[in-house]
Design an enzyme around this catalytic site. Sequence first.
Site, mmCIF file in Angstrom:
data_model
loop_
_atom_site.group_PDB
_atom_site.id
_atom_site.type_symbol
_atom_site.label_atom_id
_atom_site.label_comp_id
_atom_site.label_asym_id
_atom_site.label_seq_id
_atom_site.Cartn_x
_atom_site.Cartn_y
_atom_site.Cartn_z
ATOM 1 N N ALA A 176 0.840 -1.203 0.000
ATOM 2 C CA ALA A 176 0.000 0.000 0.000
ATOM 3 C C ALA A 176 0.868 1.243 0.000
ATOM 4 O O ALA A 176 0.654 2.173 -0.789
ATOM 5 C CB ALA A 176 -0.919 -0.009 1.221
ATOM 6 N N ASN A 203 4.082 -7.336 5.090
ATOM 7 C CA ASN A 203 3.291 -8.548 4.851
ATOM 8 C C ASN A 203 3.070 -8.791 3.365
ATOM 9 O O ASN A 203 2.809 -9.913 2.943
ATOM 10 C CB ASN A 203 1.911 -8.409 5.498
ATOM 11 C CG ASN A 203 1.865 -9.060 6.859
ATOM 12 O OD1 ASN A 203 2.808 -9.724 7.258
ATOM 13 N ND2 ASN A 203 0.766 -8.881 7.543
ATOM 14 N N GLY A 210 -2.354 -14.057 -5.498
ATOM 15 C CA GLY A 210 -2.474 -13.152 -6.632
ATOM 16 C C GLY A 210 -3.351 -11.977 -6.275
ATOM 17 O O GLY A 210 -3.575 -11.698 -5.095
ATOM 18 N N GLU A 415 -2.949 -20.445 -1.297
ATOM 19 C CA GLU A 415 -4.228 -20.942 -1.780
ATOM 20 C C GLU A 415 -4.086 -21.488 -3.211
ATOM 21 O O GLU A 415 -4.851 -22.343 -3.645
ATOM 22 C CB GLU A 415 -5.203 -19.761 -1.846
ATOM 23 C CG GLU A 415 -6.530 -20.020 -1.267
ATOM 24 C CD GLU A 415 -6.824 -19.040 -0.145
ATOM 25 O OE1 GLU A 415 -6.537 -17.847 -0.335
ATOM 26 O OE2 GLU A 415 -7.313 -19.464 0.885
ATOM 27 N N ARG A 418 -4.203 -25.239 -3.658
ATOM 28 C CA ARG A 418 -5.541 -25.842 -3.772
ATOM 29 C C ARG A 418 -6.202 -25.398 -5.074
ATOM 30 O O ARG A 418 -6.854 -26.181 -5.749
ATOM 31 C CB ARG A 418 -6.391 -25.466 -2.552
ATOM 32 C CG ARG A 418 -6.073 -26.313 -1.336
ATOM 33 C CD ARG A 418 -6.742 -25.767 -0.091
ATOM 34 N NE ARG A 418 -6.094 -24.551 0.377
ATOM 35 C CZ ARG A 418 -6.714 -23.543 0.980
ATOM 36 N NH1 ARG A 418 -8.012 -23.614 1.195
ATOM 37 N NH2 ARG A 418 -6.045 -22.475 1.371
ATOM 38 N N ARG A 439 -11.658 -19.072 3.759
ATOM 39 C CA ARG A 439 -10.626 -19.438 4.733
ATOM 40 C C ARG A 439 -11.197 -19.766 6.109
ATOM 41 O O ARG A 439 -10.704 -20.676 6.770
ATOM 42 C CB ARG A 439 -9.642 -18.273 4.866
ATOM 43 C CG ARG A 439 -8.829 -18.127 3.620
ATOM 44 C CD ARG A 439 -7.999 -16.892 3.633
ATOM 45 N NE ARG A 439 -7.137 -16.909 2.467
ATOM 46 C CZ ARG A 439 -6.371 -15.908 2.093
ATOM 47 N NH1 ARG A 439 -6.351 -14.795 2.790
ATOM 48 N NH2 ARG A 439 -5.616 -16.023 1.026
ATOM 49 N N HIS A 543 -4.413 -12.352 8.706
ATOM 50 C CA HIS A 543 -4.754 -10.989 8.279
ATOM 51 C C HIS A 543 -5.668 -10.358 9.308
ATOM 52 O O HIS A 543 -6.624 -10.993 9.764
ATOM 53 C CB HIS A 543 -5.491 -11.070 6.930
ATOM 54 C CG HIS A 543 -5.661 -9.754 6.245
ATOM 55 N ND1 HIS A 543 -4.816 -9.309 5.252
ATOM 56 C CD2 HIS A 543 -6.576 -8.778 6.405
ATOM 57 C CE1 HIS A 543 -5.209 -8.120 4.830
ATOM 58 N NE2 HIS A 543 -6.281 -7.775 5.516
ATOM 59 N N GLU A 572 -3.772 -2.758 4.880
ATOM 60 C CA GLU A 572 -4.226 -3.576 6.014
ATOM 61 C C GLU A 572 -4.457 -2.759 7.286
ATOM 62 O O GLU A 572 -5.129 -3.216 8.210
ATOM 63 C CB GLU A 572 -3.213 -4.705 6.269
ATOM 64 C CG GLU A 572 -3.788 -5.830 7.101
ATOM 65 C CD GLU A 572 -2.843 -7.021 7.286
ATOM 66 O OE1 GLU A 572 -1.888 -7.169 6.499
ATOM 67 O OE2 GLU A 572 -3.081 -7.794 8.224
ATOM 68 N N VAL A 588 -4.261 -7.944 -2.038
ATOM 69 C CA VAL A 588 -3.389 -7.286 -3.011
ATOM 70 C C VAL A 588 -4.158 -6.208 -3.775
ATOM 71 O O VAL A 588 -3.658 -5.096 -3.974
ATOM 72 C CB VAL A 588 -2.725 -8.315 -3.961
ATOM 73 C CG1 VAL A 588 -1.836 -7.615 -4.974
ATOM 74 C CG2 VAL A 588 -1.905 -9.318 -3.160
HETATM 75 P P1 ADP Z 1 0.057 -3.382 3.420
HETATM 76 O O1 ADP Z 1 -0.281 -4.718 2.853
HETATM 77 O O2 ADP Z 1 -1.124 -2.673 3.938
HETATM 78 O O3 ADP Z 1 0.928 -2.582 2.523
HETATM 79 P P2 ADP Z 1 2.341 -4.385 4.798
HETATM 80 O O4 ADP Z 1 2.382 -5.213 6.022
HETATM 81 O O5 ADP Z 1 2.708 -5.015 3.516
HETATM 82 O O6 ADP Z 1 0.908 -3.725 4.735
HETATM 83 O O7 ADP Z 1 3.295 -3.136 4.968
HETATM 84 C C1 ADP Z 1 3.258 -2.305 6.086
HETATM 85 C C2 ADP Z 1 4.663 -1.793 6.333
HETATM 86 O O8 ADP Z 1 4.629 -0.757 7.314
HETATM 87 C C3 ADP Z 1 5.597 -2.853 6.869
HETATM 88 O O9 ADP Z 1 6.735 -2.914 6.053
HETATM 89 C C4 ADP Z 1 5.927 -2.382 8.276
HETATM 90 O O10 ADP Z 1 7.224 -2.730 8.680
HETATM 91 C C5 ADP Z 1 5.773 -0.878 8.136
HETATM 92 N N1 ADP Z 1 5.531 -0.186 9.406
HETATM 93 C C6 ADP Z 1 4.716 -0.598 10.412
HETATM 94 N N2 ADP Z 1 4.748 0.275 11.419
HETATM 95 C C7 ADP Z 1 5.596 1.279 11.049
HETATM 96 C C8 ADP Z 1 6.055 2.474 11.678
HETATM 97 N N3 ADP Z 1 5.687 2.802 12.897
HETATM 98 N N4 ADP Z 1 6.926 3.259 10.991
HETATM 99 C C9 ADP Z 1 7.354 2.915 9.752
HETATM 100 N N5 ADP Z 1 6.965 1.784 9.125
HETATM 101 C C10 ADP Z 1 6.092 0.985 9.751
#
Ligand code: ADP
Length: 607
Positions: A176, A203, A210, A415, A418, A439, A543, A572, A588
């Site tokens: 994101a 994450n 996909g 997934e 499957r 899920r 999630h 997320e 995604v």
């Molecule tokens: P999304 O799928 O919504 O993009 P992700 O988990 O892929 O979420 O990415 C969120 C990112 O934000 C991660 O890389 C995480 O390490 C980072 N993050 C979380 N908290 C902080 C923070 N306080 N400062 C900077 N980065 C952060």
Amino acid sequence: MEKYKGLISLILVIVLMFVVVFGVRTVSQNKPAESSDTAGVSVGVGGDNVNLSGVKDGVYTGEAQGFGGSVVATVTISGGKITDIQVTGDSETEGLGSVAVEKIPAKVLASNSLQVDAVSGATISSNAVLDAITAALASAGLTPDMLSGDGASASSVEKKNEVVEADIVVIGGGGAGMSSAITAKQAGADVILIEKMPYLGGNTTKATGGMNAAETHYQAEQGIEDTIDQFVEDTMVGGKEINNIDLVRTMAENSSDAIDWLDELGAPLPKVSFSGGATNARIHSPEDGSGVGEYLVKAFSDKLDEMQIPVYLDTKATELIVEDGKVTGVIAESEDCNYTFKAKAVILATGGFGANEEMYCTYRPDLKGTVTTNAPGATGDGIVMAQSLGADLVDIEQIQLHPTVEQATSMLITEGVRGDGAILVNQSGKRFINEMKTRDVVSAAELEQEGQYAYVIFDQNLRDGLKAIEKYVKNNIVVEAATIEELAKQIDMDPATLSETLKTWNEAVANQNDEEFGRDTGMEHDLSVAPYYAIKVAPGIHHTMGGIKIDVKSQVIKTDGTVIPGLFAAGEVCGGIHGANRIGGNAVVDIVVFGRIAAESAWDYIQ
Ligand code: ADP
């Protein structure tokens, strides 16, 4: 004396072997670059200066077992100090492991010590790198305590204070955040991205399936009929109708555009297949079968480089700055710097809280002790920061369990396995559910089986078509056998029952009619090509579907229903899109669509 010579030599050899095998932690091999004629010390190419510890200058190598493969360290010692460390590790090159390969040698060099912290999220690779370096040192006759440093790092040095200005600051470098940063830059904004971990991806890197999208050119080209309305309906049904339908519609309506945008970025997702909870073939993935997350993270981070968007890694946002009721920046810190990022708008893209047991147990005490598939950065920081400004939360207790998580490694079995035709069987060797159900349904069914686990069963044909499987094989979580009976024996299952299950399933595929459980997707191929495979799985936290309340413009909404000016959120960290159950492939599309919308809205706001 002469007659004992042979025996003494044998004892010496055994003692030496013992020291080599057990003296160096988990190191599997320990080979010097060049052998020397000086007993116990290997001399490298660098010459023969003897340092204070009595170790000759030179180049030494050591090897250790890493994340599914060997890691080799080549250490140059000069003047009693390590002057250079080169580490190679084929299996560590992807994702987090590569960060350890890069960071750990630098830390050892900087501190002249092996007492350095592991890279968070990459402990196995970090330890492997340290083990390989230890092995190289051992071949030089050095032990870790002979190094002069104590591992003290920049944290003991007084921190700098820095003020950085930009139009837009994006917090979080997952899918994101990177989508937001790229879109903001494309719109003309001066944007920076901050990420608390030493690597980008979050994450998102772990997404293997996909991206769902409807009415795309790929579907049209492949003769797949699908509609935005059906996409909305499937998402609402999957989410048990508690989703915010406006957000769902926004996601579905913008999904095809998002696919086009990815095409333009050089990250096409042309392969379209079925996924759990979707009426039509809608999940778009890379041509070569690689995991969508790693694929997109690489493409996005290349784009950040190409567009010269400043990325602050190892920099954690701790607080949002508010002036006159508007968000105007972020307070953040790295190991050596306190930052004040001043901005006209801020985008929160910090992901969920699936790696923060204390936080998810606050909302869901029943999940205590459940393994998580989440990246270590998913600790809910953005939710806490937004809440402190009065942001409302939605569906915060809605936490998704993924049904196919290998428990020893917390590795998620996509997934796609499957979707491409694998089945699930219990310890009795019998199927127990339509594997393509959502899920939550599949997880619940698994928890009803003996031992609360299941096995994913597939064949060579499926392995050949899905690259993700190779990662599972590398991690030693796949059981392989030449026949179904042999496979059953290896997993303590009754061979006749498993054979019968496979026979019935293959007939169901041939007739396209699963009489037992009514499965009607993911039935393109039967399971009849040896060898056969099994992976033991159980549910894991996957999630966090709830989070900050946003509107269709990604504006953050307060408990009183008003927006927080200057603050936008995507991915997320937000709630409302997935309801009570997220469909595979919707994370995604959520991050790409709302990542882009947050950036566009932030840019509009600035204008
Ligand atoms: P999304 O799928 O919504 O993009 P992700 O988990 O892929 O979420 O990415 C969120 C990112 O934000 C991660 O890389 C995480 O390490 C980072 N993050 C979380 N908290 C902080 C923070 N306080 N400062 C900077 N980065 C952060």
